[in-house]
Design a protein around this motif. Sequence first.
Motif, short mmCIF file in Angstrom:
data_model
loop_
_atom_site.label_atom_id
_atom_site.label_comp_id
_atom_site.label_asym_id
_atom_site.label_seq_id
_atom_site.Cartn_x
_atom_site.Cartn_y
_atom_site.Cartn_z
N ILE A 45 -47.04 -1.78 3.86
CA ILE A 45 -48.03 -0.42 3.24
C ILE A 45 -47.28 0.87 3.36
N ILE A 46 -46.95 1.15 4.54
CA ILE A 46 -46.22 2.40 4.85
C ILE A 46 -45.26 2.68 3.82
N ASN A 47 -44.34 1.73 3.93
CA ASN A 47 -42.96 1.55 3.09
C ASN A 47 -43.50 2.08 1.41
N LEU A 48 -44.54 1.21 0.92
CA LEU A 48 -45.04 1.27 -0.26
C LEU A 48 -45.53 2.87 -0.61
N LEU A 49 -46.02 3.34 0.46
CA LEU A 49 -46.54 4.84 0.38
C LEU A 49 -45.82 6.05 0.43
N ASN A 50 -44.56 5.39 0.96
CA ASN A 50 -43.33 6.28 1.34
C ASN A 50 -43.95 7.39 1.99
N ILE A 51 -44.47 7.21 3.23
CA ILE A 51 -44.99 8.09 4.51
C ILE A 51 -44.51 7.63 5.77
N LYS A 52 -44.62 8.48 6.62
CA LYS A 52 -44.20 8.25 8.02
C LYS A 52 -45.54 7.30 8.34
N PRO A 53 -45.44 6.73 9.54
CA PRO A 53 -46.75 5.93 10.25
C PRO A 53 -47.59 6.75 10.64
N ILE A 54 -47.57 8.21 11.09
CA ILE A 54 -48.48 8.87 11.77
C ILE A 54 -49.19 9.51 10.64
N GLU A 55 -48.66 9.54 9.28
CA GLU A 55 -49.44 10.14 8.16
C GLU A 55 -50.56 8.97 7.73
N LEU A 56 -50.67 7.85 8.46
CA LEU A 56 -51.55 7.07 7.82
C LEU A 56 -52.66 7.09 8.93
N VAL A 57 -52.45 7.80 10.32
CA VAL A 57 -53.49 7.76 11.29
C VAL A 57 -54.70 8.70 10.68
N ARG A 58 -55.82 8.39 11.27
CA ARG A 58 -56.97 9.30 11.20
C ARG A 58 -57.03 10.01 12.71
N LYS A 59 -56.44 11.09 12.68
CA LYS A 59 -56.26 11.86 13.88
C LYS A 59 -57.53 12.41 14.34
N ASN A 60 -58.74 12.52 13.73
CA ASN A 60 -59.90 12.94 14.21
C ASN A 60 -60.74 11.89 14.91
N GLU A 61 -60.32 10.78 14.82
CA GLU A 61 -61.08 9.60 15.27
C GLU A 61 -61.26 9.87 16.71
N ALA A 62 -62.32 9.66 17.42
CA ALA A 62 -62.41 9.48 19.11
C ALA A 62 -61.16 8.89 19.55
N ILE A 63 -60.98 7.48 19.25
CA ILE A 63 -60.12 6.85 19.83
C ILE A 63 -58.49 7.42 19.92
N ILE A 79 -47.80 2.26 14.90
CA ILE A 79 -48.22 0.95 14.10
C ILE A 79 -49.03 0.07 15.02
N ALA A 80 -48.58 -0.12 16.28
CA ALA A 80 -49.32 -1.02 17.07
C ALA A 80 -50.81 -0.31 17.61
N ALA A 81 -50.74 0.83 17.54
CA ALA A 81 -52.00 1.49 17.83
C ALA A 81 -53.05 1.22 16.76
N MET A 82 -52.64 1.19 15.54
CA MET A 82 -53.38 0.79 14.18
C MET A 82 -53.85 -0.29 14.21
N VAL A 83 -52.93 -1.32 14.81
CA VAL A 83 -53.23 -2.91 14.74
C VAL A 83 -54.23 -3.18 15.76
N GLU A 84 -54.13 -2.38 16.85
CA GLU A 84 -55.30 -2.79 17.99
C GLU A 84 -56.48 -1.86 17.78
N TYR A 85 -56.50 -0.59 16.92
CA TYR A 85 -57.67 -0.04 16.90
C TYR A 85 -57.52 0.36 15.06
N PRO A 86 -58.25 -0.64 14.30
CA PRO A 86 -57.91 -0.39 12.65
C PRO A 86 -58.66 0.70 12.40
N LYS A 87 -59.81 1.35 13.02
CA LYS A 87 -60.52 2.54 12.67
C LYS A 87 -59.43 3.65 12.79
N LEU A 88 -58.52 3.72 13.02
CA LEU A 88 -57.36 4.49 13.18
C LEU A 88 -56.82 4.63 11.54
N ILE A 89 -56.73 3.60 10.70
CA ILE A 89 -56.26 3.45 9.56
C ILE A 89 -56.79 4.26 8.47
#
Length: 113
Positions: A45-63, A79-89
């Motif tokens: 997904i990140i490759n298709l979006l042509n972004i860095k993984p950090i750009e897919l993270v919701r940085k305002n989430e409490a987690i 990426i592992a953080a997003m898998v463990e905590y999908p609310k971050l996506i």
Amino acid sequence: MIKIYHNNRCSKSRNGLALLEESGKPFEVVKYLDNVPSASELKSIINLLNIKPIELVRKNEAIWKEKFKNKTLSDAEIIAAMVEYPKLIERPIVINGNKATIGRPTELISSIL
């Protein structure tokens, strides 16, 4: 087939879903909080979006703020953080063939339909 990674509790995601419904094109809904994407799926997904993984993270989430903010993380760790905590996506993500976008603003989805 068009695919939307969707969270029904998010207004932007609901708007993206409505736009797809209005398009009349067939699509698949992935409720990513219930069916969490694997690390390899997120990489694709990140490759298709042509972004860095950090750009897919919701940085305002409490987690994110509690566990990851101000830490130096590798792409794999993010990426592992997003898998463990999908609310971050970030959402919604819409994929149409080899094109993808994050539907923020919703109008971006129209550009790949």
